[in-house]
Design a protein around this motif. Structure first.
Motif, PDB file in Angstrom:
ATOM      1  N   TRP A 178      -5.302  -7.844   2.492  1.00  0.00           N
ATOM      2  CA  TRP A 178      -5.576  -6.523   2.049  1.00  0.00           C
ATOM      3  C   TRP A 178      -5.714  -4.882   3.267  1.00  0.00           C
ATOM      4  O   TRP A 178      -5.320  -3.927   1.948  1.00  0.00           O
ATOM      5  CB  TRP A 178      -7.886  -6.727   2.805  1.00  0.00           C
ATOM      6  CG  TRP A 178      -8.358  -5.724   2.251  1.00  0.00           C
ATOM      7  CD1 TRP A 178      -8.344  -4.320   1.513  1.00  0.00           C
ATOM      8  CD2 TRP A 178      -9.461  -4.937   3.497  1.00  0.00           C
ATOM      9  NE1 TRP A 178      -9.095  -3.415   1.801  1.00  0.00           N
ATOM     10  CE2 TRP A 178      -9.859  -3.461   3.217  1.00  0.00           C
ATOM     11  CE3 TRP A 178     -10.026  -5.316   4.945  1.00  0.00           C
ATOM     12  CZ2 TRP A 178     -11.067  -3.125   3.369  1.00  0.00           C
ATOM     13  CZ3 TRP A 178     -11.219  -4.834   5.009  1.00  0.00           C
ATOM     14  CH2 TRP A 178     -11.737  -2.987   5.095  1.00  0.00           C
ATOM     15  N   LEU A 179      -4.816  -5.966   4.709  1.00  0.00           N
ATOM     16  CA  LEU A 179      -4.345  -4.851   4.830  1.00  0.00           C
ATOM     17  C   LEU A 179      -3.193  -4.127   4.196  1.00  0.00           C
ATOM     18  O   LEU A 179      -2.821  -3.652   4.298  1.00  0.00           O
ATOM     19  CB  LEU A 179      -4.026  -4.820   6.233  1.00  0.00           C
ATOM     20  CG  LEU A 179      -5.320  -5.459   7.103  1.00  0.00           C
ATOM     21  CD1 LEU A 179      -4.914  -5.746   8.451  1.00  0.00           C
ATOM     22  CD2 LEU A 179      -5.987  -3.645   7.432  1.00  0.00           C
ATOM     23  N   GLY A 180      -2.208  -5.579   3.700  1.00  0.00           N
ATOM     24  CA  GLY A 180      -1.025  -5.593   3.480  1.00  0.00           C
ATOM     25  C   GLY A 180      -0.950  -4.359   1.295  1.00  0.00           C
ATOM     26  O   GLY A 180      -0.560  -3.168   1.311  1.00  0.00           O
ATOM     27  N   ALA A 181      -2.259  -5.229   1.166  1.00  0.00           N
ATOM     28  CA  ALA A 181      -2.557  -4.228  -0.669  1.00  0.00           C
ATOM     29  C   ALA A 181      -3.141  -2.731  -0.090  1.00  0.00           C
ATOM     30  O   ALA A 181      -2.479  -1.882  -1.513  1.00  0.00           O
ATOM     31  CB  ALA A 181      -3.716  -4.850  -0.998  1.00  0.00           C
ATOM     32  N   ARG A 182      -3.154  -2.038   0.847  1.00  0.00           N
ATOM     33  CA  ARG A 182      -3.508  -1.169   0.933  1.00  0.00           C
ATOM     34  C   ARG A 182      -2.421   0.027   0.949  1.00  0.00           C
ATOM     35  O   ARG A 182      -2.529   1.293   0.417  1.00  0.00           O
ATOM     36  CB  ARG A 182      -5.048  -0.508   2.644  1.00  0.00           C
ATOM     37  CG  ARG A 182      -6.096  -1.496   2.538  1.00  0.00           C
ATOM     38  CD  ARG A 182      -6.405  -0.779   3.743  1.00  0.00           C
ATOM     39  NE  ARG A 182      -6.889   0.414   3.847  1.00  0.00           N
ATOM     40  CZ  ARG A 182      -6.171   1.610   4.764  1.00  0.00           C
ATOM     41  NH1 ARG A 182      -5.129   1.048   5.437  1.00  0.00           N
ATOM     42  NH2 ARG A 182      -7.284   2.160   4.430  1.00  0.00           N
ATOM     43  N   ARG A 183      -0.951  -0.550   1.197  1.00  0.00           N
ATOM     44  CA  ARG A 183      -0.009   0.082   0.662  1.00  0.00           C
ATOM     45  C   ARG A 183       0.225   0.339  -0.669  1.00  0.00           C
ATOM     46  O   ARG A 183       1.558   1.323  -1.251  1.00  0.00           O
ATOM     47  CB  ARG A 183       1.506  -0.604   1.918  1.00  0.00           C
ATOM     48  CG  ARG A 183       1.253  -0.494   3.182  1.00  0.00           C
ATOM     49  CD  ARG A 183       2.140  -1.660   3.843  1.00  0.00           C
ATOM     50  NE  ARG A 183       1.524  -1.506   5.133  1.00  0.00           N
ATOM     51  CZ  ARG A 183       2.271  -0.779   6.217  1.00  0.00           C
ATOM     52  NH1 ARG A 183       3.020   0.618   5.514  1.00  0.00           N
ATOM     53  NH2 ARG A 183       1.881  -0.433   7.548  1.00  0.00           N
ATOM     54  N   THR A 184      -0.222  -0.338  -1.649  1.00  0.00           N
ATOM     55  CA  THR A 184      -0.070  -0.057  -2.675  1.00  0.00           C
ATOM     56  C   THR A 184      -0.967   0.427  -4.035  1.00  0.00           C
ATOM     57  O   THR A 184      -1.881   0.904  -2.751  1.00  0.00           O
ATOM     58  CB  THR A 184      -0.333  -1.499  -3.287  1.00  0.00           C
ATOM     59  OG1 THR A 184      -2.115  -1.573  -3.947  1.00  0.00           O
ATOM     60  CG2 THR A 184       0.555  -3.212  -3.269  1.00  0.00           C
ATOM     61  N   ALA A 185      -0.827   1.174  -4.712  1.00  0.00           N
ATOM     62  CA  ALA A 185      -1.454   2.030  -5.615  1.00  0.00           C
ATOM     63  C   ALA A 185      -2.755   1.953  -5.998  1.00  0.00           C
ATOM     64  O   ALA A 185      -3.349   2.550  -6.598  1.00  0.00           O
ATOM     65  CB  ALA A 185       0.165   2.582  -7.209  1.00  0.00           C
ATOM     66  N   ALA A 186      -2.852   0.246  -6.050  1.00  0.00           N
ATOM     67  CA  ALA A 186      -3.891  -0.515  -6.907  1.00  0.00           C
ATOM     68  C   ALA A 186      -5.140  -1.370  -5.700  1.00  0.00           C
ATOM     69  O   ALA A 186      -4.371  -2.675  -5.967  1.00  0.00           O
ATOM     70  CB  ALA A 186      -4.444  -0.513  -7.711  1.00  0.00           C
ATOM     71  N   PRO A 187      -4.975  -1.557  -4.573  1.00  0.00           N
ATOM     72  CA  PRO A 187      -5.495  -2.109  -3.295  1.00  0.00           C
ATOM     73  C   PRO A 187      -6.485  -2.984  -3.890  1.00  0.00           C
ATOM     74  O   PRO A 187      -6.303  -3.909  -3.045  1.00  0.00           O
ATOM     75  CB  PRO A 187      -5.739  -1.556  -2.315  1.00  0.00           C
ATOM     76  CG  PRO A 187      -6.255  -0.039  -2.540  1.00  0.00           C
ATOM     77  CD  PRO A 187      -5.268   0.846  -3.299  1.00  0.00           C
ATOM     78  N   LYS A 188      -8.194  -2.437  -4.484  1.00  0.00           N
ATOM     79  CA  LYS A 188      -8.113  -3.611  -4.714  1.00  0.00           C
ATOM     80  C   LYS A 188      -7.626  -4.497  -5.397  1.00  0.00           C
ATOM     81  O   LYS A 188      -8.323  -5.440  -5.488  1.00  0.00           O
ATOM     82  CB  LYS A 188      -9.624  -2.798  -5.175  1.00  0.00           C
ATOM     83  CG  LYS A 188     -10.170  -2.014  -3.890  1.00  0.00           C
ATOM     84  CD  LYS A 188     -11.590  -1.282  -4.641  1.00  0.00           C
ATOM     85  CE  LYS A 188     -12.215  -0.118  -3.984  1.00  0.00           C
ATOM     86  NZ  LYS A 188     -11.207   0.970  -3.047  1.00  0.00           N
ATOM     87  N   ARG A 189      -7.289  -3.823  -6.768  1.00  0.00           N
ATOM     88  CA  ARG A 189      -7.060  -5.333  -7.340  1.00  0.00           C
ATOM     89  C   ARG A 189      -5.401  -6.024  -7.125  1.00  0.00           C
ATOM     90  O   ARG A 189      -6.062  -7.069  -7.623  1.00  0.00           O
ATOM     91  CB  ARG A 189      -6.400  -4.407  -8.578  1.00  0.00           C
ATOM     92  CG  ARG A 189      -7.168  -3.203 -10.049  1.00  0.00           C
ATOM     93  CD  ARG A 189      -6.313  -2.945 -10.850  1.00  0.00           C
ATOM     94  NE  ARG A 189      -7.078  -1.574 -10.906  1.00  0.00           N
ATOM     95  CZ  ARG A 189      -7.315  -1.008 -12.693  1.00  0.00           C
ATOM     96  NH1 ARG A 189      -5.657  -0.923 -12.826  1.00  0.00           N
ATOM     97  NH2 ARG A 189      -8.203  -0.705 -13.182  1.00  0.00           N
ATOM     98  N   VAL A 190      -4.948  -5.577  -5.801  1.00  0.00           N
ATOM     99  CA  VAL A 190      -4.103  -6.221  -5.621  1.00  0.00           C
ATOM    100  C   VAL A 190      -4.998  -7.731  -4.494  1.00  0.00           C
ATOM    101  O   VAL A 190      -4.447  -8.698  -4.944  1.00  0.00           O
ATOM    102  CB  VAL A 190      -3.222  -6.080  -4.587  1.00  0.00           C
ATOM    103  CG1 VAL A 190      -2.417  -6.599  -4.002  1.00  0.00           C
ATOM    104  CG2 VAL A 190      -1.752  -4.879  -5.545  1.00  0.00           C
ATOM    105  N   LEU A 191      -5.811  -7.314  -3.993  1.00  0.00           N
ATOM    106  CA  LEU A 191      -6.518  -8.320  -2.722  1.00  0.00           C
ATOM    107  C   LEU A 191      -6.944  -9.239  -4.297  1.00  0.00           C
ATOM    108  O   LEU A 191      -7.314 -10.229  -3.533  1.00  0.00           O
ATOM    109  CB  LEU A 191      -7.425  -7.344  -2.429  1.00  0.00           C
ATOM    110  CG  LEU A 191      -8.504  -7.785  -1.199  1.00  0.00           C
ATOM    111  CD1 LEU A 191      -7.571  -8.621  -1.058  1.00  0.00           C
ATOM    112  CD2 LEU A 191      -9.514  -7.422  -1.036  1.00  0.00           C
TER     113      LEU A 191
END
Length: 269
Positions: free
Chosen positions: A88-101
């Protein structure tokens, strides 16, 4: 106690690693303080099921020896927490954190599920009919309860949104799979509180016809809906903390439900 039997403490080295991981991600969360919304709760749903699927593989002794201590209960919940929060913390650096998570969670979930299904096929114990029927019943019950809640308490339902729906579905899944496991498949109930409810149902005149699981289903759904309504005001006042509590309540239902679903499908009682 109201905890299920079978809980074990992992060996000291594994426990030390696990506690260090939990402390590290907790410290990171405290520093970053990321917002937690209803969509975040939904994105964590695959991770709630992941821990349960990993525990099924632990019960069937399908994991490498190095991973077994981290997949035992209750260590598996801490292990899943560490990995999920780190993603989750890593995904927050992406454009779509919830989708990545959610996407990484689904990919991670597919591994223990595939491993357990392969076991069931190779051992000749794969029998998904009743678990799938339980899943169907859970979906129906969840939809009916959620629609009823939206009509009777529209404002509260809008506040909790998808997180509230996940809570109700998760507990409907736990209830339906438990009832099928006890009444049809011959599995025993491990949680003392649930066992007491079923023992009470066994003494009712309806037991020979309806079995003992129906009362557990009713109690679980009533409690789930009541908790969602109780937390609606908290979500209004403190959204982050409120949705975090809804996530915990959802995990308490969805986790055991997913565990039952997979275990009953691949292992004969």
């Amino acid at each position: 106690m109201v905890l299920p039997s079978g809980f074990t403490v992992p060996p000291l080295p594994a426990l030390a690693v696990l506690l260090a991981g939990v402390a590290a991600v907790a410290f990171a969360l405290a520093r970053v303080r990321p917002p937690f919304t209803d969509r975040t709760v939904l994105a964590f749903a695959p991770w709630m099921a992941l821990g349960s699927a990993a525990y099924v593989c632990h019960q069937l002794a399908l994991l490498p020896s190095i991973a077994m201590p981290f997949a035992s209960a209750p260590a598996v919940y801490g292990s899943t927490f560490v990995v999920a929060v780190a993603v989750w913390l890593g995904a927050r650096r992406t454009a779509a954190p919830k989708r990545v998570l959610a996407g990484i969670g689904l990919l991670a979930l597919s591994a223990p599920v595939a491993l357990a299904l392969h076991y069931g096929m190779s051992e000749g114990t794969l029998s998904p009919l009743w678990p799938l029927l339980a899943l169907l019943v859970a979906c129906i019950l969840g939809v009916v309860c959620w629609i009823g809640l939206r009509r009777v308490r529209t404002a509260d339902a809008r506040v909790v949104d998808g997180a509230g729906a996940l809570v109700i579905f998760g507990h409907a899944l736990d209830a339906a799979t438990t009832a099928v496991g006890v009444d049809v498949l011959g599995f025993g109930e491990q949680t003392p509180l649930s066992r007491l409810i079923m023992e009470f149902a066994a003494g009712l005149p309806t037991a020979p016809v309806l079995g003992v699981g129906w009362l557990f289903v009713v109690v679980k759904l009533v409690v789930a809906v009541a908790v969602v309504l109780l937390l609606a005001d908290y979500v209004r006042e403190a959204p982050t903390e409120g949705f975090l509590l809804l996530a915990l309540v959802a995990a308490v239902g969805l986790g055991p439900g997913a565990h039952n679903l997979l275990l009953f499908a691949v292992a004969a009682a």
